[in-house]
Scaffold this motif. Structure first.
Motif, PDB file in Angstrom:
ATOM      1  N   ALA A 140       0.820  -1.219   0.000  1.00 18.12           N
ATOM      2  CA  ALA A 140       0.000   0.000   0.000  1.00 18.12           C
ATOM      3  C   ALA A 140       0.849   1.263   0.000  1.00 18.12           C
ATOM      4  O   ALA A 140       0.301   2.363  -0.152  1.00 18.12           O
ATOM      5  N   ASN A 141       2.169   1.095   0.155  1.00 19.48           N
ATOM      6  CA  ASN A 141       3.067   2.255   0.211  1.00 19.48           C
ATOM      7  C   ASN A 141       4.218   2.065  -0.770  1.00 19.48           C
ATOM      8  O   ASN A 141       5.376   1.855  -0.366  1.00 19.48           O
ATOM      9  N   PRO A 142       3.930   2.133  -2.068  1.00 16.45           N
ATOM     10  CA  PRO A 142       4.964   1.897  -3.079  1.00 16.45           C
ATOM     11  C   PRO A 142       6.066   2.941  -3.087  1.00 16.45           C
ATOM     12  O   PRO A 142       7.082   2.764  -3.754  1.00 16.45           O
ATOM     13  N   SER A 143       5.874   4.037  -2.328  1.00 17.51           N
ATOM     14  CA  SER A 143       6.902   5.070  -2.242  1.00 17.51           C
ATOM     15  C   SER A 143       8.089   4.649  -1.382  1.00 17.51           C
ATOM     16  O   SER A 143       9.153   5.283  -1.435  1.00 17.51           O
ATOM     17  N   VAL A 144       7.937   3.584  -0.586  1.00 15.64           N
ATOM     18  CA  VAL A 144       9.000   3.162   0.332  1.00 15.64           C
ATOM     19  C   VAL A 144      10.242   2.739  -0.444  1.00 15.64           C
ATOM     20  O   VAL A 144      10.167   1.960  -1.394  1.00 15.64           O
ATOM     21  N   ARG A 145      11.378   3.279  -0.024  1.00 16.29           N
ATOM     22  CA  ARG A 145      12.663   2.939  -0.654  1.00 16.29           C
ATOM     23  C   ARG A 145      13.672   2.390   0.345  1.00 16.29           C
ATOM     24  O   ARG A 145      14.639   1.745  -0.047  1.00 16.29           O
ATOM     25  N   GLY A 181      15.241  -7.776  -6.868  1.00 17.62           N
ATOM     26  CA  GLY A 181      13.854  -7.867  -7.286  1.00 17.62           C
ATOM     27  C   GLY A 181      12.958  -6.802  -6.695  1.00 17.62           C
ATOM     28  O   GLY A 181      11.741  -6.833  -6.888  1.00 17.62           O
ATOM     29  N   THR A 182      13.550  -5.856  -5.950  1.00 18.49           N
ATOM     30  CA  THR A 182      12.777  -4.772  -5.331  1.00 18.49           C
ATOM     31  C   THR A 182      13.516  -3.452  -5.540  1.00 18.49           C
ATOM     32  O   THR A 182      14.656  -3.433  -6.003  1.00 18.49           O
ATOM     33  N   ASP A 183      12.867  -2.372  -5.153  1.00 21.83           N
ATOM     34  CA  ASP A 183      13.512  -1.045  -5.129  1.00 21.83           C
ATOM     35  C   ASP A 183      13.960  -0.692  -3.720  1.00 21.83           C
ATOM     36  O   ASP A 183      14.187   0.483  -3.420  1.00 21.83           O
ATOM     37  N   LEU A 184      14.104  -1.696  -2.852  1.00 25.48           N
ATOM     38  CA  LEU A 184      14.305  -1.460  -1.440  1.00 25.48           C
ATOM     39  C   LEU A 184      15.747  -1.703  -1.007  1.00 25.48           C
ATOM     40  O   LEU A 184      16.424  -2.595  -1.519  1.00 25.48           O
ATOM     41  N   VAL A 185      16.179  -0.909  -0.032  1.00 25.68           N
ATOM     42  CA  VAL A 185      17.423  -1.161   0.690  1.00 25.68           C
ATOM     43  C   VAL A 185      17.057  -1.375   2.148  1.00 25.68           C
ATOM     44  O   VAL A 185      16.328  -0.570   2.739  1.00 25.68           O
ATOM     45  N   LEU A 186      17.536  -2.472   2.719  1.00 27.77           N
ATOM     46  CA  LEU A 186      17.249  -2.824   4.103  1.00 27.77           C
ATOM     47  C   LEU A 186      18.414  -2.402   4.989  1.00 27.77           C
ATOM     48  O   LEU A 186      19.566  -2.783   4.745  1.00 27.77           O
ATOM     49  N   PHE A 187      18.114  -1.615   6.007  1.00 22.26           N
ATOM     50  CA  PHE A 187      19.101  -1.193   6.994  1.00 22.26           C
ATOM     51  C   PHE A 187      18.792  -1.883   8.319  1.00 22.26           C
ATOM     52  O   PHE A 187      17.621  -2.080   8.660  1.00 22.26           O
ATOM     53  N   ASP A 188      19.830  -2.225   9.059  1.00 21.55           N
ATOM     54  CA  ASP A 188      19.659  -2.933  10.322  1.00 21.55           C
ATOM     55  C   ASP A 188      20.156  -2.102  11.489  1.00 21.55           C
ATOM     56  O   ASP A 188      21.151  -1.369  11.374  1.00 21.55           O
ATOM     57  N   SER A 189      19.473  -2.252  12.626  1.00 24.72           N
ATOM     58  CA  SER A 189      19.944  -1.664  13.874  1.00 24.72           C
ATOM     59  C   SER A 189      19.594  -2.600  15.016  1.00 24.72           C
ATOM     60  O   SER A 189      18.562  -3.286  14.973  1.00 24.72           O
ATOM     61  N   TYR A 190      20.449  -2.622  16.034  1.00 25.47           N
ATOM     62  CA  TYR A 190      20.000  -3.226  17.279  1.00 25.47           C
ATOM     63  C   TYR A 190      18.748  -2.495  17.734  1.00 25.47           C
ATOM     64  O   TYR A 190      18.584  -1.297  17.483  1.00 25.47           O
ATOM     65  N   HIS A 191      17.859  -3.219  18.402  1.00 28.43           N
ATOM     66  CA  HIS A 191      16.615  -2.607  18.844  1.00 28.43           C
ATOM     67  C   HIS A 191      16.910  -1.510  19.866  1.00 28.43           C
ATOM     68  O   HIS A 191      17.803  -1.637  20.706  1.00 28.43           O
ATOM     69  N   CYS A 192      16.140  -0.422  19.782  1.00 20.53           N
ATOM     70  CA  CYS A 192      16.362   0.734  20.660  1.00 20.53           C
ATOM     71  C   CYS A 192      15.665   0.557  22.005  1.00 20.53           C
ATOM     72  O   CYS A 192      15.044   1.490  22.528  1.00 20.53           O
ATOM     73  N   SER A 193      15.776  -0.617  22.584  1.00 19.93           N
ATOM     74  CA  SER A 193      15.152  -0.914  23.870  1.00 19.93           C
ATOM     75  C   SER A 193      16.003  -0.377  25.021  1.00 19.93           C
ATOM     76  O   SER A 193      17.207  -0.145  24.881  1.00 19.93           O
ATOM     77  N   ARG A 194      15.368  -0.221  26.164  1.00 20.92           N
ATOM     78  CA  ARG A 194      16.106   0.231  27.349  1.00 20.92           C
ATOM     79  C   ARG A 194      17.191  -0.779  27.722  1.00 20.92           C
ATOM     80  O   ARG A 194      18.296  -0.397  28.118  1.00 20.92           O
ATOM     81  N   TYR A 195      16.887  -2.062  27.571  1.00 17.90           N
ATOM     82  CA  TYR A 195      17.890  -3.087  27.908  1.00 17.90           C
ATOM     83  C   TYR A 195      19.141  -2.912  27.055  1.00 17.90           C
ATOM     84  O   TYR A 195      20.264  -2.933  27.566  1.00 17.90           O
TER      85      TYR A 195
END
Length: 219
Positions: A140-145, A181-195
């Protein structure tokens, strides 16, 4: 992109969704204990035509499950929204409540699992059951890159949803993956949890480094 019937699956589950019995039982117990809380599948939070999709694992008990807005009301939201404001992906002031007037700019935030799981640990079947909503949200959000996965499970869930082999895209903090096969780039981060922040696994500077990489991809 995998074949997915967008018309058959809305972007958000119904507020009375009963697809996962364990999560429904947990939710109903909290509804009795805290009737003032949202206590339902948490809808995505978005701006028009977002280019950045942020994916968390699931709502926090006193965060999104209580307030009804992703990452709102707990420490993870404090760090996430502060950083998004600093990098221009949000506007206004974050005051940890859904009526604070904060709006997103060029961004969309959702969770891989929309209901609160016990001990913040959804099961594999629960993640799979919620996957169609993640796919519908993306469709539903084809603008996502750019996609930011907060934590390994969100990273792996997104790859599985796109039917990509996880071994080819290993999770690492500030990792960057172009998805074939997509127009996407996936970035990773450790979760921003308090722990993670209390233990030093994730610092504010480390989190900002990820958003710096995203901003280089999305000017």
């Amino acid at each position: 992109m995998p074949v997915h019937d967008v018309q058959a699956t809305p972007v958000d589950p119904p507020l009375d969704c009963r697809a996962c019995p364990r999560l429904v039982e947990f939710r109903e117990g909290l509804q009795a204990e805290h009737p003032e809380w949202f206590n339902a599948p948490v809808p995505s939070f978005t701006s028009p035509n977002p280019r950045l999709l942020v994916i968390g694992l699931a709502p926090g008990m006193r965060g999104a499950n209580a307030t009804g807005r992703p990452f709102t009301g707990d420490y993870a939201g404090d760090l996430l929204y502060k950083t998004m404001l600093d990098f221009g992906f949000a506007e206004g002031a974050y005051k940890a409540r859904p009526d604070d007037g904060l709006v997103l700019a060029d961004a969309l935030i959702t969770n891989a699992v929309r209901c609160l799981p016990p001990q913040n640990k959804p099961t594999g079947p629960e993640i799979k059951t919620c996957r169609p909503y993640l796919l519908s949200t993306l469709a539903a959000n084809p603008s996502v890159r750019a996609v930011l996965a907060l934590g390994r499970i969100a990273h792996e869930t997104f790859l599985t949803a796109l039917e990509l082999k996880r071994a080819q895209f290993p999770f690492s903090h500030n990792g960057r993956h172009e998805l074939p096969g997509t127009d996407l780039v996936l970035f990773d981060s450790y979760h921003c949890s308090r722990y993670n922040t209390n233990t030093g696994r994730l610092t504010e500077d480390m989190f900002r480094d990820v958003f710096t990489s995203i901003r280089q991809h999305i000017p």
